[in-house]
Design a protein around this motif. Sequence first.
Motif, PDB file in Angstrom:
ATOM      1  N   ASP A  23       0.834  -1.200   0.000  1.00 47.93           N
ATOM      2  CA  ASP A  23       0.000   0.000   0.000  1.00 47.93           C
ATOM      3  C   ASP A  23       0.876   1.261   0.000  1.00 47.93           C
ATOM      4  OD1 ASP A  23      -1.990   1.884   0.448  1.00 47.93           O
ATOM      5  OD2 ASP A  23      -2.751   0.969   2.292  1.00 47.93           O
ATOM      6  N   GLU A  30       0.395   5.480  -7.816  1.00 43.45           N
ATOM      7  CA  GLU A  30      -1.058   5.364  -7.933  1.00 43.45           C
ATOM      8  C   GLU A  30      -1.589   6.265  -9.042  1.00 43.45           C
ATOM      9  OE1 GLU A  30      -3.283   6.751  -4.560  1.00 43.45           O
ATOM     10  OE2 GLU A  30      -4.937   5.358  -4.937  1.00 43.45           O
ATOM     11  N   THR A  59      -2.384   3.877   2.947  1.00 42.02           N
ATOM     12  CA  THR A  59      -3.594   4.623   2.601  1.00 42.02           C
ATOM     13  C   THR A  59      -4.856   3.922   3.123  1.00 42.02           C
ATOM     14  OG1 THR A  59      -4.050   3.577   0.455  1.00 42.02           O
ATOM     15  CG2 THR A  59      -2.349   5.306   0.475  1.00 42.02           C
ATOM     16  N   ASP A  60      -5.974   4.228   2.511  1.00 39.95           N
ATOM     17  CA  ASP A  60      -7.270   3.708   2.956  1.00 39.95           C
ATOM     18  C   ASP A  60      -7.322   2.174   2.998  1.00 39.95           C
ATOM     19  OD1 ASP A  60      -7.049   3.724   0.146  1.00 39.95           O
ATOM     20  OD2 ASP A  60      -9.218   3.832  -0.131  1.00 39.95           O
ATOM     21  N   ASP A  61      -6.580   1.525   2.098  1.00 37.03           N
ATOM     22  CA  ASP A  61      -6.619   0.059   2.044  1.00 37.03           C
ATOM     23  C   ASP A  61      -6.253  -0.531   3.407  1.00 37.03           C
ATOM     24  OD1 ASP A  61      -6.043  -0.482  -1.320  1.00 37.03           O
ATOM     25  OD2 ASP A  61      -5.647   1.459  -0.428  1.00 37.03           O
ATOM     26  N   ASP A 261      -1.445   1.146  -5.294  1.00 36.16           N
ATOM     27  CA  ASP A 261      -1.421   0.917  -3.842  1.00 36.16           C
ATOM     28  C   ASP A 261      -2.306  -0.277  -3.483  1.00 36.16           C
ATOM     29  OD1 ASP A 261      -3.658   2.469  -4.484  1.00 36.16           O
ATOM     30  OD2 ASP A 261      -3.806   3.278  -2.458  1.00 36.16           O
ATOM     31  N   THR A 262      -3.480  -0.330  -4.091  1.00 34.52           N
ATOM     32  CA  THR A 262      -4.388  -1.440  -3.808  1.00 34.52           C
ATOM     33  C   THR A 262      -3.874  -2.743  -4.415  1.00 34.52           C
ATOM     34  OG1 THR A 262      -6.263   0.032  -3.663  1.00 34.52           O
ATOM     35  CG2 THR A 262      -6.756  -2.267  -4.124  1.00 34.52           C
TER      36      THR A 262
HETATM   37 MG   LIG Z   1      -5.510   3.342  -1.374  1.00 32.87          MG
END
Ligand SMILES: [Mg+2]
Length: 307
Positions: A23, A30, A59-61, A261-262
């Motif tokens: 990530d 990204e 990040t959000d992941d 990133d994902t």
């Molecule tokens: Mg992300």
Amino acid sequence: MAKDIGEIKDRIAGCLWGQAIGDALGLGTEFMSSDEVKQNYPDGLSKYSQIGIESGRWTDDTDMMLCIARAIISDKRIEPKTVVHNFKEWYKTSPIDIGVTTARILSLYEYEDSPYEVVQMMWERFGKNDAGNGGVMRTSVVGLWNEDVAENAERICRLTHADPRCAGSCVIISELINSLVWQDKGLSFDELLQIGEKYDGRIRPYLEIARNGILEDFELDDEQTMGYTLKTMGCAVWCLCHVDNFMEGLLKVVNAGGDADTNAAVTCAVLGAKYGRKVIPEYYIQNLNRKDEYEEMIGQLTNILIR
Ligand SMILES: [Mg+2]
């Protein structure tokens, strides 16, 4: 054969560190095309420090994966209600990189009381064609829980993503991680196909590319489709079939651009589950921004998983 608890612990840690590392490094490419990756990083992206101000930030992941991990730590089981609560609390912190589908769902007032109904309604409202990778990006930790893997993966996926392609990707990745960590083996291609067929006929071609194709066949940097759940799932399965070690998978996926990133979070969670923490270079762990907090979480979670 007696199970080696030390090995299992090492693979649990490898999976969780892999998620955060993929990530954080993937953040640097990204949304770039592979040409833009080459322009920005002529020698390739391999260190967080090349990213600049965001060096070492996941990040959000991984944030959403942590919402699930913390629910497991507090409940000692996988309880969707607690996960929903943690998602909501995270949403209130105004995360800068939240996914479109997830933001739309978590913003709704009714969500916390009836998440599944809200998610289903929104999926139908948007033409039943929203199959983003926001479910699969956080599913690694679900695979570490050694009971009812498919059922849990699907239930946690559907807390934001109702599409059967999303559920199928989550189950495939979670089952793979579970088998790698607890059985020290992957799943056969037929087993993967069977899971896919159970959810959606559109999964099969991505599994076939993962087995027979090259990484470029996924067109990971295509602007229109870069966040598609089957691309992220396919990319991780491809690496499991075709790379020889953790680093090779990390660098290949990160330097492919797209939703890097994902893609790298999911790929490296799977590769970490296979190869364990012991093969991950210390640099990638030590230079994560919230390394201490993460390490503490891994310790607490592992104690619950190995019980
Ligand atoms: Mg992300």
